[in-house]
Design a protein around this motif. Structure first.
Motif, PDB file in Angstrom:
ATOM      1  N   UNK A   1      38.592  45.314  51.735  1.00 21.60           N
ATOM      2  CA  UNK A   1      39.016  46.384  52.647  1.00 21.60           C
ATOM      3  C   UNK A   1      40.175  45.943  53.540  1.00 21.60           C
ATOM      4  N   UNK A   2      40.145  44.702  54.008  1.00 21.93           N
ATOM      5  CA  UNK A   2      41.246  44.187  54.838  1.00 21.93           C
ATOM      6  C   UNK A   2      42.574  44.207  54.081  1.00 21.93           C
ATOM      7  N   UNK A   3      42.498  44.029  52.768  1.00 19.68           N
ATOM      8  CA  UNK A   3      43.709  44.010  51.947  1.00 19.68           C
ATOM      9  C   UNK A   3      44.011  45.380  51.325  1.00 19.68           C
ATOM     10  N   UNK A   4      43.208  46.367  51.699  1.00 15.27           N
ATOM     11  CA  UNK A   4      43.424  47.762  51.277  1.00 15.27           C
ATOM     12  C   UNK A   4      43.386  47.946  49.764  1.00 15.27           C
ATOM     13  N   UNK A   5      42.442  47.259  49.112  1.00 15.49           N
ATOM     14  CA  UNK A   5      42.234  47.436  47.681  1.00 15.49           C
ATOM     15  C   UNK A   5      41.019  48.316  47.457  1.00 15.49           C
ATOM     16  N   UNK A   6      41.043  49.063  46.389  1.00 15.34           N
ATOM     17  CA  UNK A   6      39.861  49.818  45.987  1.00 15.34           C
ATOM     18  C   UNK A   6      39.024  48.932  45.068  1.00 15.34           C
ATOM     19  N   UNK A   7      37.774  49.293  44.897  1.00 14.51           N
ATOM     20  CA  UNK A   7      36.909  48.549  43.976  1.00 14.51           C
ATOM     21  C   UNK A   7      37.465  48.648  42.555  1.00 14.51           C
ATOM     22  N   UNK A   8      38.047  49.785  42.216  1.00 12.20           N
ATOM     23  CA  UNK A   8      38.641  49.965  40.896  1.00 12.20           C
ATOM     24  C   UNK A   8      39.826  49.017  40.692  1.00 12.20           C
TER      25      UNK A   8
ATOM     26  N   UNK B   1      41.928  44.049  38.277  1.00  9.33           N
ATOM     27  CA  UNK B   1      42.498  42.713  38.510  1.00  9.33           C
ATOM     28  C   UNK B   1      41.648  41.632  37.845  1.00  9.33           C
ATOM     29  N   UNK B   2      40.326  41.760  37.970  1.00 10.94           N
ATOM     30  CA  UNK B   2      39.417  40.760  37.400  1.00 10.94           C
ATOM     31  C   UNK B   2      39.123  41.022  35.922  1.00 10.94           C
ATOM     32  N   UNK B   3      39.629  42.132  35.402  1.00 14.00           N
ATOM     33  CA  UNK B   3      39.420  42.533  34.009  1.00 14.00           C
ATOM     34  C   UNK B   3      37.936  42.646  33.680  1.00 14.00           C
ATOM     35  N   UNK B   4      37.223  43.324  34.574  1.00 17.14           N
ATOM     36  CA  UNK B   4      35.794  43.560  34.381  1.00 17.14           C
ATOM     37  C   UNK B   4      35.604  44.863  33.615  1.00 17.14           C
ATOM     38  N   UNK B   5      34.500  44.983  32.924  1.00 18.44           N
ATOM     39  CA  UNK B   5      34.237  46.174  32.132  1.00 18.44           C
ATOM     40  C   UNK B   5      33.894  47.394  32.959  1.00 18.44           C
ATOM     41  N   UNK B   6      33.328  47.169  34.138  1.00 20.13           N
ATOM     42  CA  UNK B   6      32.860  48.288  34.954  1.00 20.13           C
ATOM     43  C   UNK B   6      33.067  47.983  36.431  1.00 20.13           C
TER      44      UNK B   6
ATOM     45  N   UNK C   1      24.158  41.275  45.000  1.00 17.05           N
ATOM     46  CA  UNK C   1      23.176  41.287  43.919  1.00 17.05           C
ATOM     47  C   UNK C   1      23.492  40.254  42.837  1.00 17.05           C
ATOM     48  N   UNK C   2      24.753  39.814  42.787  1.00  9.40           N
ATOM     49  CA  UNK C   2      25.142  38.764  41.843  1.00  9.40           C
ATOM     50  C   UNK C   2      26.418  38.093  42.324  1.00  9.40           C
ATOM     51  N   UNK C   3      26.653  36.901  41.796  1.00  7.17           N
ATOM     52  CA  UNK C   3      27.868  36.159  42.109  1.00  7.17           C
ATOM     53  C   UNK C   3      28.959  36.509  41.098  1.00  7.17           C
ATOM     54  N   UNK C   4      30.216  36.496  41.530  1.00  7.84           N
ATOM     55  CA  UNK C   4      31.298  36.556  40.540  1.00  7.84           C
ATOM     56  C   UNK C   4      31.293  35.256  39.730  1.00  7.84           C
ATOM     57  N   UNK C   5      31.745  35.321  38.483  1.00  9.46           N
ATOM     58  CA  UNK C   5      31.888  34.106  37.697  1.00  9.46           C
ATOM     59  C   UNK C   5      32.921  33.221  38.377  1.00  9.46           C
ATOM     60  N   UNK C   6      32.907  31.951  38.033  1.00  8.15           N
ATOM     61  CA  UNK C   6      33.781  30.980  38.687  1.00  8.15           C
ATOM     62  C   UNK C   6      35.248  31.376  38.615  1.00  8.15           C
ATOM     63  N   UNK C   7      35.718  31.770  37.427  1.00 13.07           N
ATOM     64  CA  UNK C   7      37.129  32.135  37.305  1.00 13.07           C
ATOM     65  C   UNK C   7      37.460  33.375  38.123  1.00 13.07           C
TER      66      UNK C   7
END
Length: 127
Positions: free
Chosen positions: A23-30, A35-40, A51-57
């Protein structure tokens, strides 16, 4: 040299920090999902809800995107006040706060009071 005990990390703290930084950087979750190339986008929300950690990369990529270090993500910012910041708070209040009065203002203030207690006690002894 002996190793210290492995630190434990609070998923909720990490989640709150990831949300705050986004939010401080004004990014949306989408945008973060893309950016992270996540499926959802739900994966981003799972990270932010603790609820979970991001993977290391993904964690490294977020650190670089937000220009922060690991401690900025894994530690509660409430517990990282400098001594100067504490004295500033005391100066702004104009008095040494009574710990019980601060605690009545809610959990956040209670946590702040617990963090500041050594400073209040030290200043009271000097004054």
């Amino acid at each position: 040299m002996a190793l210290r005990n492995r630190p434990e990390y609070d998923l909720k703290v990490i989640g709150r920090n990831l949300r705050r930084l986004r939010k401080e950087h004004h990014y949306t979750a989408e945008e973060i999902r893309d950016f992270l190339q996540l499926g959802s986008v739900q994966a981003v929300y799972k990270y932010e809800r603790g609820l979970s950690y991001p993977q290391t990369d993904a964690m490294f990529a977020l650190m670089e995107l937000y220009d922060v270090g690991l401690k900025d993500i894994v530690t509660d910012p409430l517990y990282s006040f400098s001594k100067e910041a504490v004295y500033f708070v005391i100066a702004c209040t104009g008095q040494l706060a009574v710990l019980d009065e601060i605690c009545e203002r809610g959990e956040l203030m209670h946590r702040l009071a617990v963090r500041l207690c050594p400073y209040f006690c030290g200043m009271q002894k000097k004054g």
